[in-house]
Design a protein around this motif. Structure first.
Motif, PDB file in Angstrom:
ATOM      1  N   ASP A  82     -12.063 -45.457 -10.528  1.00 41.78           N
ATOM      2  CA  ASP A  82     -11.036 -44.602  -9.924  1.00 41.78           C
ATOM      3  C   ASP A  82      -9.765 -45.395  -9.659  1.00 41.78           C
ATOM      4  O   ASP A  82      -8.647 -44.925  -9.921  1.00 41.78           O
ATOM      5  CB  ASP A  82     -11.538 -43.996  -8.615  1.00 41.78           C
ATOM      6  CG  ASP A  82     -12.627 -42.952  -8.836  1.00 41.78           C
ATOM      7  OD1 ASP A  82     -12.786 -42.501  -9.987  1.00 41.78           O
ATOM      8  OD2 ASP A  82     -13.328 -42.618  -7.859  1.00 41.78           O
ATOM      9  N   LYS A  83      -9.935 -46.617  -9.136  1.00 44.98           N
ATOM     10  CA  LYS A  83      -8.773 -47.446  -8.797  1.00 44.98           C
ATOM     11  C   LYS A  83      -8.001 -47.834 -10.056  1.00 44.98           C
ATOM     12  O   LYS A  83      -6.761 -47.782 -10.078  1.00 44.98           O
ATOM     13  CB  LYS A  83      -9.228 -48.708  -8.056  1.00 44.98           C
ATOM     14  CG  LYS A  83      -8.098 -49.618  -7.622  1.00 44.98           C
ATOM     15  CD  LYS A  83      -8.605 -50.946  -7.072  1.00 44.98           C
ATOM     16  CE  LYS A  83      -9.436 -50.756  -5.827  1.00 44.98           C
ATOM     17  NZ  LYS A  83      -9.885 -52.057  -5.268  1.00 44.98           N
ATOM     18  N   GLU A 132      -7.825 -46.278 -12.932  1.00 46.31           N
ATOM     19  CA  GLU A 132      -7.104 -45.120 -13.459  1.00 46.31           C
ATOM     20  C   GLU A 132      -5.916 -44.748 -12.579  1.00 46.31           C
ATOM     21  O   GLU A 132      -4.847 -44.402 -13.082  1.00 46.31           O
ATOM     22  CB  GLU A 132      -8.065 -43.938 -13.591  1.00 46.31           C
ATOM     23  CG  GLU A 132      -9.120 -44.144 -14.669  1.00 46.31           C
ATOM     24  CD  GLU A 132     -10.106 -42.998 -14.757  1.00 46.31           C
ATOM     25  OE1 GLU A 132     -10.890 -42.976 -15.731  1.00 46.31           O
ATOM     26  OE2 GLU A 132     -10.098 -42.130 -13.853  1.00 46.31           O
ATOM     27  N   ARG A 133      -6.115 -44.835 -11.267  1.00 52.33           N
ATOM     28  CA  ARG A 133      -5.049 -44.488 -10.322  1.00 52.33           C
ATOM     29  C   ARG A 133      -3.868 -45.450 -10.433  1.00 52.33           C
ATOM     30  O   ARG A 133      -2.709 -45.048 -10.342  1.00 52.33           O
ATOM     31  CB  ARG A 133      -5.629 -44.507  -8.903  1.00 52.33           C
ATOM     32  CG  ARG A 133      -4.699 -44.033  -7.822  1.00 52.33           C
ATOM     33  CD  ARG A 133      -5.455 -43.855  -6.516  1.00 52.33           C
ATOM     34  NE  ARG A 133      -6.070 -45.073  -6.034  1.00 52.33           N
ATOM     35  CZ  ARG A 133      -7.384 -45.272  -5.932  1.00 52.33           C
ATOM     36  NH1 ARG A 133      -8.242 -44.345  -6.305  1.00 52.33           N
ATOM     37  NH2 ARG A 133      -7.871 -46.418  -5.470  1.00 52.33           N
ATOM     38  N   ARG A 134      -4.167 -46.733 -10.640  1.00 55.61           N
ATOM     39  CA  ARG A 134      -3.110 -47.745 -10.672  1.00 55.61           C
ATOM     40  C   ARG A 134      -2.461 -47.877 -12.053  1.00 55.61           C
ATOM     41  O   ARG A 134      -1.496 -48.628 -12.203  1.00 55.61           O
ATOM     42  CB  ARG A 134      -3.672 -49.103 -10.236  1.00 55.61           C
ATOM     43  CG  ARG A 134      -4.046 -49.150  -8.762  1.00 55.61           C
ATOM     44  CD  ARG A 134      -4.487 -50.539  -8.352  1.00 55.61           C
ATOM     45  NE  ARG A 134      -4.795 -50.612  -6.931  1.00 55.61           N
ATOM     46  CZ  ARG A 134      -5.136 -51.732  -6.293  1.00 55.61           C
ATOM     47  NH1 ARG A 134      -5.227 -52.876  -6.971  1.00 55.61           N
ATOM     48  NH2 ARG A 134      -5.391 -51.716  -4.999  1.00 55.61           N
ATOM     49  N   PRO A 141      -1.233 -45.104 -14.219  1.00 56.80           N
ATOM     50  CA  PRO A 141      -0.905 -43.745 -14.682  1.00 56.80           C
ATOM     51  C   PRO A 141      -0.212 -43.735 -16.038  1.00 56.80           C
ATOM     52  O   PRO A 141      -0.285 -42.744 -16.760  1.00 56.80           O
ATOM     53  CB  PRO A 141       0.021 -43.225 -13.573  1.00 56.80           C
ATOM     54  CG  PRO A 141       0.621 -44.463 -12.978  1.00 56.80           C
ATOM     55  CD  PRO A 141      -0.484 -45.483 -13.021  1.00 56.80           C
ATOM     56  N   ALA A 172      -2.563 -41.203 -17.426  1.00 55.90           N
ATOM     57  CA  ALA A 172      -2.009 -39.915 -16.987  1.00 55.90           C
ATOM     58  C   ALA A 172      -0.708 -39.552 -17.695  1.00 55.90           C
ATOM     59  O   ALA A 172      -0.025 -38.619 -17.280  1.00 55.90           O
ATOM     60  CB  ALA A 172      -1.788 -39.932 -15.470  1.00 55.90           C
ATOM     61  N   VAL A 181       1.367 -47.036  -5.101  1.00 56.24           N
ATOM     62  CA  VAL A 181      -0.043 -46.666  -5.148  1.00 56.24           C
ATOM     63  C   VAL A 181      -0.847 -47.489  -4.151  1.00 56.24           C
ATOM     64  O   VAL A 181      -1.698 -46.962  -3.424  1.00 56.24           O
ATOM     65  CB  VAL A 181      -0.608 -46.848  -6.572  1.00 56.24           C
ATOM     66  CG1 VAL A 181      -2.128 -46.683  -6.572  1.00 56.24           C
ATOM     67  CG2 VAL A 181       0.017 -45.849  -7.531  1.00 56.24           C
ATOM     68  N   GLU A 241      -3.048 -46.316  -0.938  1.00 60.79           N
ATOM     69  CA  GLU A 241      -4.444 -46.695  -0.732  1.00 60.79           C
ATOM     70  C   GLU A 241      -4.655 -47.245   0.671  1.00 60.79           C
ATOM     71  O   GLU A 241      -5.671 -46.956   1.318  1.00 60.79           O
ATOM     72  CB  GLU A 241      -4.855 -47.740  -1.774  1.00 60.79           C
ATOM     73  CG  GLU A 241      -4.952 -47.183  -3.188  1.00 60.79           C
ATOM     74  CD  GLU A 241      -5.147 -48.249  -4.238  1.00 60.79           C
ATOM     75  OE1 GLU A 241      -5.360 -47.896  -5.410  1.00 60.79           O
ATOM     76  OE2 GLU A 241      -5.072 -49.460  -3.899  1.00 60.79           O
TER      77      GLU A 241
END
Length: 270
Positions: free
Chosen positions: A96-97, A99-101, A103, A107, A124, A128
């Motif tokens: 998750d981290k 993918e989140r960091r 984008p 994304a 980001v 967090e």
């Protein structure tokens, strides 16, 4: 039912760790371990990974990465036993981290510049921290720098974080001047004979040396490790030369030792 050897390697590893930690049939040493007792082993394994890389021994690196992975599995097993989390949750949070960091990778986000990407990365990370209940107004950017990091790494991380806030030299030239300034202050402290002041100035000199390394694009920990190996290689050359002549280093005049050192510097130690 699949045997241990027939399982997916990760599941096999988790099963082995569960067996090692079994209260009745497990290994006494493994059963005794705690989060706290594993810390020195984890640090040692991380440095052994670095050593294998720096030696270019990639077969050994494969083994050392396994030993480092074992530490993660060990911590996760202890946490699972305490009802805190398990290995799969560790992996899920990591995924998750990542993918989140990123984008721009996962994304479809496009950044106009590297500077914009870095700002987004920091945003980001701030989000967090807020999600973990850390009040930005009360939490400084240096507050979560691990105090247990080796001093060189800690200094580098502190400086990197300060630099991201705009508190940094824009080029290397003034950092050279700062090194010279700190060296002069150390000379003055040494002349005063004040041991506490000398210690303080030595620390300041090392701190600014780390800063200079940053501005030159050099990782200070790596550079120092390379210098340590170089010194040790040359020193061993001196030991071999002296042993071949039946002499002990402590009995040899410094001038002769300097001559041997120069031989080693010329590359004869290889």
């Amino acid at each position: 039912m699949a045997t241990t050897s027939e399982r997916h390697p990760v599941e096999r590893l988790l099963a082995i760790m569960a067996r090692l930690r079994d209260p009745e049939s497990g290994c006494p040493w493994d059963r005794r371990q705690t989060f706290e007792s594993l810390i020195p082993h984890t640090l040692e394994e991380a440095y052994e990974v670095a050593d294998a890389i720096e030696r270019g021994d990639y077969d050994d690196l494969c083994d050392e990465l396994g030993d480092l992975l074992l530490q993660v599995v060990f911590y996760a097993r202890i946490a699972e036993e305490r009802g805190l989390f398990d290995f799969h949750q560790v992996v899920e949070r990591l995924c998750d981290k990542l993918e989140r960091r990123h984008p721009h990778v996962f994304a479809g986000v496009r950044f106009a510049s590297e500077e914009e990407r870095k700002r987004a990365w920091e945003a980001v990370k701030q989000a967090e921290r807020r999600a973990k209940g850390r009040d930005e107004a009360e939490t400084g950017v240096l507050d979560d720098v691990p105090v247990t990091l080796p001093a060189l790494l800690q200094a580098e991380e502190i400086q990197n974080r300060a630099a991201r806030q705009g508190f940094d030299w824009v080029e290397a030239a003034p950092v050279f001047a700062k090194v010279e300034e700190e060296l002069q202050e150390l000379r003055e402290a040494w002349a005063s004979g004040d041991e506490a002041h000398i210690c303080e100035e030595v620390g300041d000199l090392l701190f600014v040396a780390v800063n200079l390394a940053r501005h030159l694009g050099v990782h200070p920990e790596t550079a120092l490790r390379q210098s340590n190996r170089k010194f040790a290689r040359r020193f061993r050359y001196m030991e071999r030369r002296l042993a071949a002549s039946g002499r002990k280093m402590t009995d040899v005049p410094l001038g002769d030792l300097d001559a041997l050192w120069e031989e080693a510097k010329e590359g004869r130690e290889a």
